[in-house]
Design a protein around this motif. Structure first.
Motif, PDB file in Angstrom:
ATOM      1  N   SER A 270       1.969  -5.057  -0.109  1.00  0.00           N
ATOM      2  CA  SER A 270       3.131  -4.170  -0.157  1.00  0.00           C
ATOM      3  C   SER A 270       2.889  -3.009  -1.114  1.00  0.00           C
ATOM      4  O   SER A 270       3.368  -1.892  -0.890  1.00  0.00           O
ATOM      5  CB  SER A 270       4.382  -4.951  -0.575  1.00  0.00           C
TER       6      SER A 270
ATOM      7  N   THR B 197       0.628  -0.390   0.808  1.00  0.00           N
ATOM      8  CA  THR B 197       1.302   0.457   1.798  1.00  0.00           C
ATOM      9  C   THR B 197       1.986   1.646   1.127  1.00  0.00           C
ATOM     10  O   THR B 197       1.966   2.758   1.654  1.00  0.00           O
ATOM     11  CB  THR B 197       2.338  -0.352   2.597  1.00  0.00           C
TER      12      THR B 197
ATOM     13  N   SER C 258       2.918  -5.227   4.949  1.00  0.00           N
ATOM     14  CA  SER C 258       3.447  -5.638   3.649  1.00  0.00           C
ATOM     15  C   SER C 258       3.590  -7.151   3.517  1.00  0.00           C
ATOM     16  O   SER C 258       3.611  -7.679   2.403  1.00  0.00           O
ATOM     17  CB  SER C 258       4.805  -4.973   3.396  1.00  0.00           C
TER      18      SER C 258
ATOM     19  N   SER D 282       7.254   1.320   4.884  1.00  0.00           N
ATOM     20  CA  SER D 282       6.737   0.926   3.574  1.00  0.00           C
ATOM     21  C   SER D 282       7.823   0.921   2.506  1.00  0.00           C
ATOM     22  O   SER D 282       7.876   0.015   1.665  1.00  0.00           O
ATOM     23  CB  SER D 282       5.591   1.859   3.165  1.00  0.00           C
TER      24      SER D 282
END
Length: 451
Positions: free
Chosen positions: A42, A45, A300, A424
């Motif tokens: 995550s 991203t 993510s 994202s």
């Protein structure tokens, strides 16, 4: 001479997204070392989205100071930065420091930002440079761009990253009984070669791309430059891409979209396709949704959907998904289906695979078929199918809008970037702030049977 130029164009394309692709396929090994653990994807991203600052600056320079910024200078700079970043990553990728009271992989994040900056900026510089060559070499360049995802994926498979096994261990119980207590713990098998060697391999690929660019830049401009072989001016204006940072600034979407454009660039622009307003709205909805899913939502949580099945499942999902992207792009170059109904059905199918992956992430650490070979096979195939189907949709949507008009492609790029950003930004707080997804230990997590 033609064969040599084809080889150089392919090698040049390798440097486009090899660094970011390499990071994704190496994650199964990295997440077990860095303090962010399963939350690491995550962070990546968001970092990649922030790196779109590079294409934006290049575009502003071309707008505000036309003719002052040369693609050759930018390419030399970003490839050199990419090589240096890969080398620094090999030495400092596991260095950490305390930030805001918690341990974070600051060195890894900073270097990753510069690698992402290099790859994102390549999208608005490499292609304009290639437009100086005859059209047939553009397709070869896109083959190299596809290999920038394929080769790191194959290297990761050969490396065997993050493979683990469950091992029994004993420790003495309390002072009263003195009995040994047996428990399982995860023991990671050593990869065939280290993470440092993998990063040096990425640096070598970047060096190959730089060497190919130097050779292409020094080729005599008299070879094969007959007017009938040159790319039409109208097509060149599309690929200059500098009027539109969004059209070229997204990682995986650009790779596939470029593959579709490569074929179109070998012929004059078709007459504008006739689509109704509702059809165009549907097409742009596909662009936004596909990029939201593939560049933000699902990456993510890939660790949460795969790691409960073991490191092998995560390793294969990451590596094979990276391979599936260029394969889907290549298929789309030779087998094109522009039917909106077909693309809609394919999007629904890909979304279904993505929904399964998201559901397994939400159920972590106890997803369906946990601890079974069936569960491992299903999650790997689901990630492979998710990436492959939606990558094909990206290509064909890009081709449709590419043949419609320049402005349509501009809006396609904007929709691509909006989708990636929304995905994202949506997932980062859910994963890192609200912690809706739970990690677990494959060996010690006790889960009820779910079929």
């Amino acid at each position: 001479m033609a064969l040599l130029v084809h080889m150089l164009a392919c090698a040049f394309g390798l440097g486009s997204w090899v660094a970011v692709n390499g990071l994704w396929v190496e994650l199964p090994l990295i997440v077990n070392t860095l303090p962010e653990g399963w939350e690491l994807p995550s962070y990546l991203t968001v970092i990649i989205q922030l790196a779109n600052l590079g294409p934006l600056l290049v575009t502003l320079m071309h707008k505000l100071c036309p003719g002052r910024l040369k693609e050759q200078v930018v390419i030399y700079s970003i490839l050199s930065i990419g090589i240096l970043s890969c080398i620094l990553l090999a030495f400092f990728w596991d260095r950490t420091m305390i930030v805001a009271g918690a341990l974070h992989s600051t060195a890894f994040f900073i270097i990753t930002f510069f690698l992402s900056l290099v790859d994102c900026t390549s999208s608005v510089t490499f292609l304009p440079f290639m437009m100086q060559l005859p059209a047939k070499y553009i397709t070869t360049y896109y083959i190299g761009e596809g290999l920038s995802g394929f080769i790191p994926g194959v290297a990761a498979l050969a490396q065997g990253v993050g493979i683990a096994k469950c091992v029994n261990s004993s420790q003495t119980g309390g002072n009263h009984t003195g009995e040994n207590v047996w428990s399982l713990h995860t023991e990671y098998l050593p990869p065939n070669f280290s993470t440092e060697v993998f990063f040096f391999f990425l640096a070598a690929m970047m060096c190959l791309s730089l060497a190919a660019f130097v050779a292409l830049n020094r080729l005599p401009r008299t070879f094969e430059l007959s007017t009938e072989n040159l790319v039409p001016d109208a097509v060149a204006s599309v690929s200059s891409g500098l009027d539109n940072p969004g059209a070229e600034t997204d990682g995986e979407a650009v790779k596939c979209q470029g593959q579709g454009e490569g074929e179109a660039q070998s012929r004059p622009l078709l007459s504008a396709s006739k689509h109704s307003v509702y059809q165009l709205m549907f097409i742009y909805f596909l662009v936004v949704w596909v990029n939201t899913a593939t560049n933000g939502l699902l990456p993510s949580v890939q660790t949460y959907s795969c790691m409960p099945y073991g490191n092998l499942a995560y390793h294969l999902s990451a590596a094979l998904a990276s391979v599936a992207n260029p394969v889907a792009c290549t298929i789309a170059m030779f087998f094109q289906n522009r039917s909106l109904v077909f693309l809609g059905v394919l999007t629904v199918l890909g979304t279904g695979f993505g929904s399964y992956n998201m559901a397994m992430a939400a159920m972590s650490p106890c997803p369906l078929f946990h601890g079974t070979a069936v569960g491992q096979v299903i999650i790997v195939l689901s990630w492979l199918s998710f990436t492959g189907t939606l990558s094909y949709v990206k290509v064909m949507v890009g081709v449709i809008l590419r043949d419609r008009s320049h402005s349509a492609l501009v809006w396609c790029g904007a929709a691509t970037q909006i989708g990636s950003l929304v995905g994202s930004v949506t997932m980062f707080p859910l994963v890192n702030v609200y912690r809706l997804f739970k990690s677990g230990d494959f060996c010690n997590t006790k889960c009820p049977l779910r079929y």
